[in-house]
Design an enzyme around this catalytic site. Structure first.
Site, PDB file in Angstrom:
ATOM      1  N   THR A 161      26.329  46.308  62.616  1.00  0.00           N
ATOM      2  CA  THR A 161      27.345  46.662  63.619  1.00  0.00           C
ATOM      3  C   THR A 161      27.238  48.017  64.101  1.00  0.00           C
ATOM      4  O   THR A 161      27.154  48.784  63.220  1.00  0.00           O
ATOM      5  CB  THR A 161      28.639  46.267  63.491  1.00  0.00           C
ATOM      6  OG1 THR A 161      29.741  46.894  64.129  1.00  0.00           O
ATOM      7  CG2 THR A 161      29.238  46.456  61.884  1.00  0.00           C
ATOM      8  N   GLY A 162      27.166  48.340  65.072  1.00  0.00           N
ATOM      9  CA  GLY A 162      27.388  50.007  65.487  1.00  0.00           C
ATOM     10  C   GLY A 162      26.223  50.230  66.844  1.00  0.00           C
ATOM     11  O   GLY A 162      26.310  49.343  67.651  1.00  0.00           O
ATOM     12  N   VAL A 183      20.719  45.564  76.606  1.00  0.00           N
ATOM     13  CA  VAL A 183      20.782  44.446  75.565  1.00  0.00           C
ATOM     14  C   VAL A 183      20.728  45.351  74.309  1.00  0.00           C
ATOM     15  O   VAL A 183      20.173  46.466  74.278  1.00  0.00           O
ATOM     16  CB  VAL A 183      19.649  43.811  75.582  1.00  0.00           C
ATOM     17  CG1 VAL A 183      19.580  42.840  74.365  1.00  0.00           C
ATOM     18  CG2 VAL A 183      19.459  42.814  76.804  1.00  0.00           C
ATOM     19  N   GLY A 184      21.489  45.073  73.471  1.00  0.00           N
ATOM     20  CA  GLY A 184      21.782  45.600  72.217  1.00  0.00           C
ATOM     21  C   GLY A 184      20.972  45.136  71.057  1.00  0.00           C
ATOM     22  O   GLY A 184      20.081  44.303  71.255  1.00  0.00           O
ATOM     23  N   GLY A 189      23.657  49.929  69.076  1.00  0.00           N
ATOM     24  CA  GLY A 189      22.785  49.259  69.090  1.00  0.00           C
ATOM     25  C   GLY A 189      21.419  49.812  69.006  1.00  0.00           C
ATOM     26  O   GLY A 189      20.436  49.497  68.662  1.00  0.00           O
ATOM     27  N   THR A 193      32.272  43.929  66.894  1.00  0.00           N
ATOM     28  CA  THR A 193      31.296  43.040  67.128  1.00  0.00           C
ATOM     29  C   THR A 193      31.498  42.085  65.584  1.00  0.00           C
ATOM     30  O   THR A 193      32.019  42.581  64.493  1.00  0.00           O
ATOM     31  CB  THR A 193      30.051  43.846  66.737  1.00  0.00           C
ATOM     32  OG1 THR A 193      29.868  44.414  67.947  1.00  0.00           O
ATOM     33  CG2 THR A 193      28.856  43.018  66.375  1.00  0.00           C
TER      34      THR A 193
END
Ligand code: ASP
Length: 340
Positions: free
Chosen positions: A259-260, A237-238, A262, A208
């Site tokens: 980032t990771g 959806v994250g 979600g 990401t």
């Protein structure tokens, strides 16, 4: 009776320093100012918390080169007096267009074998925000997110409604094949075999992208863009398109991109929590990030990058590594992947 005084070298040094500080306070402050110039702008970027294993020199070279270019694009905009919003958008576009990263072109696949992209952007001046979730036809979701912010009365548009909005705004749309990257397709096959939803925590590099910047006008902005997690349920959806979870910008404190996993970022409002710790507990950006990443988030679930209102760059991650970079007006320009 007072015990005899034994002065260790350290004690002598401390005493001497105290005397110096007391006696030469003004001179010391002046000297410090001379050695650490005020940061006039700064930018931090990330290319995801799921990284390649050390040793793959060719992939490492490609990632470093791409990160360097993205960082330089943002830095140059800030150097020329451009806005933080433009810097983060353009840095992210560079990574969205690169099949290496899990955003735009190189987005990972859902369990249905489709690509559903999420992105958001935030303006630190008034915490205005724009986001898109589950878009399937948009080449650069970050630009569409910015248009949601500036051209609608909403914050988040999803799925067909977002794709339709892209059509209306005449932003570049592409066929599904544009997002087909063999490496990502193979990641989906492996995830399916193991019945896993893979992301930043596993042995796959799912990168990401995001950026956070402070401009010369004193304004902050942040942007994040992703294809999400490999083998995620379609429709999932994250955090990346959710202000406060994956993205945050507030001129009072900081700009952050995450980032990771979600779901972890959403549940712990990771990005805005960094700002809250700075605002309410007076922590520096690095202290706030360390607390959120190492004490709030479970181990191996991701990381954050960001810049504070006074230009300090911060980053922290709790997995194997994080593609990242930082640059500022003092000449700092740095790219890193693992602990280095
Ligand atoms: N945070 C993204 C998501 O959960 C994935 C990532 O950062 O790799 O959608």
């Amino acid at each position: 009776m007072t015990p005899p005084l034994h002065l260790t070298p350290l004690a002598v040094f401390r005493a001497a320093s105290l005397a110096l500080i007391a006696g030469l306070g003004a001179a010391t402050a002046l000297a410090q100012e001379e050695t650490s110039p005020r940061v006039e702008y700064s930018i931090a970027i990330h290319g995801g918390a799921g990284v390649i294993a050390p040793g793959d020199e060719e992939m490492e070279r490609q990632y470093r080169e791409a990160l360097e270019e993205a960082l330089e694009i943002g830095r140059a905009i800030l150097e020329d007096g451009g806005t933080a919003l433009d810097a983060v958008e353009q840095a992210v576009i560079r990574m969205e267009d690169d099949p290496l990263f899990n955003a735009g072109r190189g987005s990972v696949f859902t369990n249905a074998g489709t690509n559903e992209l999420d992105a958001s952007i935030m303006d630190g001046r008034d915490r205005d925000a724009g986001a898109v979730a589950g878009v399937r036809t948009v080449k650069n979701p970050i630009s569409l997110a910015r248009l949601v912010m500036t051209e609608t009365r909403h914050v988040l548009l999803a799925a067909d409604g977002a794709d339709r909005f892209a059509e209306e705004m005449e932003v570049e749309q592409v066929e599904p094949e544009y997002f087909y990257v063999e490496r990502r397709w193979q990641q989906l096959q492996r995830a399916r075999e193991r019945d896993e939803i893979t992301g930043a925590t596993e042995d796959e590099d799912t990168s990401t992208v995001g950026a956070a910047a402070l401009d010369r006008h004193g304004n902050l902005a942040a942007a994040t863009s992703t294809g999400g997690l490999t083998n995620k349920r379609f429709g999932r959806v994250g955090d990346s398109p959710i202000p406060g979870a994956g993205t945050w910008a507030d001129n009072a404190t900081c700009a952050v991109s995450g980032t990771g996993r979600g779901e972890i970022f959403i549940r712990h409002t990771v990005a805005s929590r960094v700002g809250a710790l700075m605002e309410y507990r007076g922590l520096s950006i690095q202290e706030a990030m360390d607390e959120v990443v190492f004490e709030v988030m479970p181990e191996g679930t991701g990381g954050v990058i960001g810049v504070s209102a006074d230009g300090e760059i911060g980053w922290a991650y709790n997995g194997r590594g994080m593609y990242r970079g930082g640059a500022d007006s003092t000449g700092r320009f740095e790219i890193a992947i693992w602990e280095e």
